[in-house]
Design a protein around this motif. Sequence first.
Motif, short mmCIF file in Angstrom:
data_model
loop_
_atom_site.label_atom_id
_atom_site.label_comp_id
_atom_site.label_asym_id
_atom_site.label_seq_id
_atom_site.Cartn_x
_atom_site.Cartn_y
_atom_site.Cartn_z
N LEU A 12 4.20 17.19 22.12
CA LEU A 12 4.64 18.54 22.47
C LEU A 12 4.43 18.82 23.96
O LEU A 12 5.34 19.31 24.65
CB LEU A 12 3.87 19.55 21.62
CG LEU A 12 4.16 21.03 21.86
CD1 LEU A 12 5.63 21.35 21.56
CD2 LEU A 12 3.25 21.91 21.01
N VAL A 13 3.24 18.51 24.47
CA VAL A 13 2.94 18.76 25.88
C VAL A 13 3.87 17.94 26.78
O VAL A 13 4.40 18.45 27.79
CB VAL A 13 1.47 18.43 26.18
CG1 VAL A 13 1.19 18.48 27.68
CG2 VAL A 13 0.55 19.38 25.45
N ALA A 14 4.10 16.69 26.44
CA ALA A 14 4.95 15.83 27.27
C ALA A 14 6.37 16.37 27.34
O ALA A 14 6.99 16.40 28.41
CB ALA A 14 4.95 14.41 26.70
N MET A 15 6.90 16.81 26.21
CA MET A 15 8.27 17.34 26.20
C MET A 15 8.38 18.64 26.99
O MET A 15 9.36 18.87 27.71
CB MET A 15 8.75 17.54 24.76
CG MET A 15 9.13 16.24 24.07
SD MET A 15 9.85 16.47 22.43
CE MET A 15 8.38 16.75 21.45
N ILE A 16 7.37 19.50 26.88
CA ILE A 16 7.38 20.75 27.65
C ILE A 16 7.32 20.46 29.15
O ILE A 16 8.00 21.09 29.96
CB ILE A 16 6.21 21.65 27.22
CG1 ILE A 16 6.44 22.17 25.79
CG2 ILE A 16 6.06 22.83 28.18
CD1 ILE A 16 5.29 22.96 25.22
N MET A 17 6.51 19.46 29.55
CA MET A 17 6.36 19.13 30.97
C MET A 17 7.64 18.56 31.58
O MET A 17 7.86 18.67 32.78
CB MET A 17 5.21 18.13 31.15
CG MET A 17 3.83 18.75 30.90
SD MET A 17 2.48 17.58 31.16
CE MET A 17 2.60 17.29 32.91
#
Length: 428
Positions: A12-17
């Motif tokens: 989730l964090v990687a996709m948001i970044m």
Amino acid sequence: MTGVVILVFFSLVAMIMINVPIAVALALAAVVGLITAEGVSSLVTVALDMYAGATKFSLIAIPMFVLAGAIMNAAGITRRLIEFVSALIGFVRGGLAMVNVGVSLFFAEISGSAVADVAAMGTVMIPEMKKRGYSAPFAAAITSSSASLAIIIPPSIPMILYGVSSGASIEQLFVAGVVPGLIGAAGLMGVAYIFAVRYDLPVEEAFNLRRLRATFIDALPTFALPVIILGGIFGGFVTATEAAGLAVLAALLVGLWYRETDLRELRSALLDGAMQTAVVMLLVAASVLMGGFLTRTQIPQELAAGLTALTDQKWVVLAILNVFFLVIGFFLHSAAAIILVVPIVIPLIQTVGIDPVHFGLIVTLNLAIGQQTPPVASVLITACSIAKANIWEVSKVNLPFVGVLLFVLLLCTYVEEVPMFLVEYFYR
């Protein structure tokens, strides 16, 4: 199972970044978790679950309130409100800033959206304030902060989303927002007056009873809108969703009465509102998948157990959650923050005995502050764009106004009677 949760979190964090839309990232991360934990067979009902989540009856209120606000702008209703409030309090030094707060307070009772409020009010009030000698940063700051009243004063789109996510009564959440919203408006007016005295801001004109009477009569049909919405909800005659439908009908009738509807402006506002609504609905649909994953992994329950093992003091838990939501508000829009975080913390507040309606108002106030704090600061950025002002200069001027919102947050957090007095009176 811990490894699966870590995988989902970092996905989730990687996709948001990398700027994947939050709704898409949320859904994909949930799918990754479901496949890893239970296999491909767990995805059989994904489409049906997402559809069911996004078509809940309560969510119909969101596009309805947005539509009512769009009709108000296009039909000349907003202009009449500004003229009436200007006649009422414009004679005070710095009165145009107070007019800004007063009109936002009223508009908040129709639209439920801070972005809609700042877009509607800002295009009228900010140029007028600059013309009268107010600095661009001050005009943007007061417009931005007062617009955040739109998600505290009922009806409130974030409150609707919180109610759907937590199971709390949306009507009771609306009632809980009345007193804090009025306190916030009074505080913002007080700070605006201090600025006005310090920087010798102009007095618009002497008080004129004849002008006040004329503007009151002209705006009289407009005053039916909050009476219909809030009277219907507080009186128990309609639900929040039904009140939203009545708001649209009432706005249409008032618009027909004035015969000034600008169809081009209405079309543009409707398109903007449709896009806002689509984003929210996609977030809600995606949250169903993540909610299902969290329920199966029991993460919220484990979080609640871990935190209560450290402390079971309600005031300490509230302090921790306040800091958490303030930080979340720096980086996420209010809808995304509610949908991502509320399902996780609900078991915790139930464990320590926090009223979900009280907590809903605390969440809403935190996210109202988040709308004023970069880097996301959706409302502040909109106001800066209209004022053509630097966001950091506006942020400096905005600090005392954000201080008012922080004061209201702490007051409502630790003096539960402030937001809950009317709820207890009407419902319990």
